[in-house]
Motif scaffolding. Structure first.
Motif, mmCIF file in Angstrom:
data_model
loop_
_atom_site.group_PDB
_atom_site.id
_atom_site.type_symbol
_atom_site.label_atom_id
_atom_site.label_comp_id
_atom_site.label_asym_id
_atom_site.label_seq_id
_atom_site.Cartn_x
_atom_site.Cartn_y
_atom_site.Cartn_z
ATOM 1 N N SER A 34 0.891 -1.311 -0.005
ATOM 2 C CA SER A 34 -0.135 -0.111 -0.073
ATOM 3 C C SER A 34 0.816 1.158 0.111
ATOM 4 O O SER A 34 0.615 2.306 -0.634
ATOM 5 C CB SER A 34 -0.683 -0.063 1.349
ATOM 6 O OG SER A 34 -1.802 1.244 1.164
ATOM 7 N N TYR A 48 -3.965 8.188 0.903
ATOM 8 C CA TYR A 48 -4.795 7.185 0.249
ATOM 9 C C TYR A 48 -5.904 6.847 1.331
ATOM 10 O O TYR A 48 -7.022 6.717 0.837
ATOM 11 C CB TYR A 48 -3.988 5.907 -0.114
ATOM 12 C CG TYR A 48 -4.871 4.714 -0.474
ATOM 13 C CD1 TYR A 48 -5.541 4.864 -1.574
ATOM 14 C CD2 TYR A 48 -4.521 3.314 0.209
ATOM 15 C CE1 TYR A 48 -6.226 3.846 -2.136
ATOM 16 C CE2 TYR A 48 -5.493 2.736 -0.107
ATOM 17 C CZ TYR A 48 -6.387 2.777 -1.054
ATOM 18 O OH TYR A 48 -7.143 1.606 -1.481
ATOM 19 N N LEU A 52 -10.009 7.235 0.634
ATOM 20 C CA LEU A 52 -10.933 6.188 0.725
ATOM 21 C C LEU A 52 -11.972 6.559 1.735
ATOM 22 O O LEU A 52 -13.131 6.220 1.446
ATOM 23 C CB LEU A 52 -10.085 5.007 1.501
ATOM 24 C CG LEU A 52 -9.469 3.902 0.506
ATOM 25 C CD1 LEU A 52 -8.710 2.853 1.317
ATOM 26 C CD2 LEU A 52 -10.292 3.309 -0.600
ATOM 27 N N LEU A 116 -7.531 7.961 -6.919
ATOM 28 C CA LEU A 116 -8.169 6.875 -5.957
ATOM 29 C C LEU A 116 -8.678 5.552 -6.573
ATOM 30 O O LEU A 116 -8.359 4.391 -6.284
ATOM 31 C CB LEU A 116 -9.400 7.575 -5.236
ATOM 32 C CG LEU A 116 -9.749 6.488 -4.025
ATOM 33 C CD1 LEU A 116 -9.056 6.031 -2.956
ATOM 34 C CD2 LEU A 116 -11.005 7.203 -3.293
ATOM 35 N N ALA A 120 -7.117 2.016 -5.786
ATOM 36 C CA ALA A 120 -7.891 1.067 -4.972
ATOM 37 C C ALA A 120 -8.333 -0.037 -5.729
ATOM 38 O O ALA A 120 -8.202 -1.311 -5.109
ATOM 39 C CB ALA A 120 -9.431 1.707 -4.659
ATOM 40 N N SER A 121 -8.178 -0.187 -7.131
ATOM 41 C CA SER A 121 -7.916 -1.225 -7.952
ATOM 42 C C SER A 121 -6.823 -2.107 -7.614
ATOM 43 O O SER A 121 -6.877 -3.403 -7.529
ATOM 44 C CB SER A 121 -8.189 -0.790 -9.226
ATOM 45 O OG SER A 121 -8.105 -1.989 -10.377
ATOM 46 N N HIS A 123 -5.126 -2.164 -5.202
ATOM 47 C CA HIS A 123 -5.265 -2.692 -3.629
ATOM 48 C C HIS A 123 -6.111 -3.863 -3.640
ATOM 49 O O HIS A 123 -5.804 -4.963 -2.862
ATOM 50 C CB HIS A 123 -5.644 -1.708 -2.626
ATOM 51 C CG HIS A 123 -4.771 -0.666 -2.263
ATOM 52 N ND1 HIS A 123 -4.130 0.315 -3.048
ATOM 53 C CD2 HIS A 123 -3.988 -0.723 -0.972
ATOM 54 C CE1 HIS A 123 -3.199 1.032 -2.279
ATOM 55 N NE2 HIS A 123 -3.189 0.260 -1.057
ATOM 56 N N ARG A 124 -7.098 -3.848 -4.348
ATOM 57 C CA ARG A 124 -8.177 -5.185 -4.377
ATOM 58 C C ARG A 124 -7.424 -6.236 -4.917
ATOM 59 O O ARG A 124 -7.466 -7.507 -4.536
ATOM 60 C CB ARG A 124 -9.390 -4.548 -5.180
ATOM 61 C CG ARG A 124 -10.482 -5.593 -4.980
ATOM 62 C CD ARG A 124 -11.934 -5.411 -5.425
ATOM 63 N NE ARG A 124 -11.773 -5.093 -6.876
ATOM 64 C CZ ARG A 124 -12.942 -4.522 -7.403
ATOM 65 N NH1 ARG A 124 -13.855 -4.203 -6.931
ATOM 66 N NH2 ARG A 124 -12.696 -4.029 -8.718
#
Length: 144
Positions: A34, A48, A52, A116, A120-121, A123-124
């Motif tokens: 991250s 980040y 979020l 973001l 986020a993509s 991170h997923r």
């Protein structure tokens, strides 16, 4: 002799310790990922996280600096500095509340939503990769 007594007291086996170590490693790996992902787009992990929080509440309650400070476990003045930096980067904006002119609401800008979304993509995908490790850990806990 005292060592064995202490180990019996806690009722943990070597495999228990190994699972805990593996779980801790998975968490640290995700946090390191991250931090690196955020750095690649010129942000910190805290930036980040703040973004979020704003996006997660986009259709719900309004987020103020006090709310952000509470959710990030920061002092109010630290949250103000964080918002200042995100605003200077064009990722977040302060908007005077329509219902209470004393309050300032925080919102992501279109650029903030774009940045973001990319983060986020990524991170997923990383969570999906780590998911099997985490699932195995929780499945092996007593009572599972």
């Amino acid at each position: 002799m005292k060592l064995k007594q202490a180990e019996k007291k806690f009722k943990l086996t070597t495999p228990d310790y190994a699972r805990l170590a593996e779980f801790r490693f998975a968490l640290r790996s995700f946090l390191r990922f991250s931090e690196s992902a955020a750095e690649e787009v010129g942000l910190t992990s805290q930036h980040y996280q703040a973004m979020l929080i704003l996006r997660a509440s986009a259709e719900g309650p309004i987020v103020t600096i006090a709310d952000l400070a509470q959710q990030l476990l920061l002092k109010h003045n630290s949250a103000v500095g964080l918002v200042d930096r995100l605003e200077n980067e064009g990722l977040m904006e302060r908007v005077r509340s329509e219902t209470d002119r004393r309050k300032v609401e925080l919102r992501l800008t279109p650029r903030g939503r774009e940045v973001l979304g990319k983060l986020a993509s990524a991170h997923r995908k990383e969570l999906e990769r780590l998911g099997s490790v985490l699932k195995d850990f929780f499945a092996q806990l007593p009572g599972s």
